[in-house]
Design an enzyme around this catalytic site. Sequence first.
Site, PDB file in Angstrom:
ATOM      1  CE  LYS A 185       1.514  33.586  36.038  1.00 30.14           C
ATOM      2  NZ  LYS A 185       0.904  33.061  37.266  1.00 30.14           N
ATOM      3  CD  GLN A 199       2.775  32.684  41.076  1.00 30.64           C
ATOM      4  OE1 GLN A 199       2.240  33.313  40.165  1.00 30.64           O
ATOM      5  NE2 GLN A 199       3.173  31.440  40.940  1.00 30.64           N
ATOM      6  CG  ASP A 222      -4.784  31.928  37.996  1.00 28.80           C
ATOM      7  OD1 ASP A 222      -4.503  31.474  36.869  1.00 28.80           O
ATOM      8  OD2 ASP A 222      -4.128  31.624  39.021  1.00 28.80           O
TER       9      ASP A 222
END
Length: 282
Positions: A55, A99, A122
Amino acid sequence: MTQARLMDGTALARRIVEDTARRAADLTARTGTTPCLATVLVGADPASVTYVRMKQNRSRKAGIASRHVELPAATTTEDLVGTLEELSADPAVHGILLQHPMGAHIDERAAFEAIAPEKDVDGVTFASFATMSFGLPGFVSCTPGGIMRLLDAYDVDPSGKRAVVVGRSAILGKPAGMLLLARDATVTYCHSRTTDLSAVVREADIVVAAVGRPQLIKGQDIKPGAVVIDAGYNPGNIGDVDFDSAVERASLITPVPGGVGPMTIATLLEQTVDAATRQLGA
């Protein structure tokens, strides 16, 4: 029956990232500020480390600055929440990615909710799920958002179709179903307690496999001509769908890898530039 056409997520994601890079460059030129995505990783799970690094690399290629915060595996929920609140308050950070997984000792929901909604690129907070469900401005969960972009790119109109989502996680299965519902699909959620899963899946015009069990969905479960979206990713580059048998019955199908995965990252980067644009009033 002819084999299904592959839904090329890699090619579509490349086009989205190229457009995102142009928008990021324009924003930087107009405001003097580069969009910034902060990534937070707890522990050193090899798969998570690799994913975060990917990413970061994609962010740089798209003209997005990257700030990485790496915390030890023993980090408490309180400390993680504090880190996320600091990033949320930092005007130089426009998007935040936490994450996951993070370890069983961490309250994952409390951590997600420490992310300011305007930086939740996200799409993991309560606020993001609510705005997505009500069709209001906000951020979608990245994988479901990428799935919808794939359907659009291949002219799959969910309206009036029977869609079956196998999986009910808060950041994949549930939001995928809500986005399909918003497009007038008739949505059924399946899960570990669904009776006769195969029979339910066989009724679907659109199948979204998002349960995290390798090759759970077999070709015999697929209605001839159905569209199959495999959002599963298991060790060995294996999806939740038995690709070799499903490809013989579906009309369109995503490969693993190269289908949903690239679209997830492309959506994340696109939403980061969206977030920066809003925060900079540009």
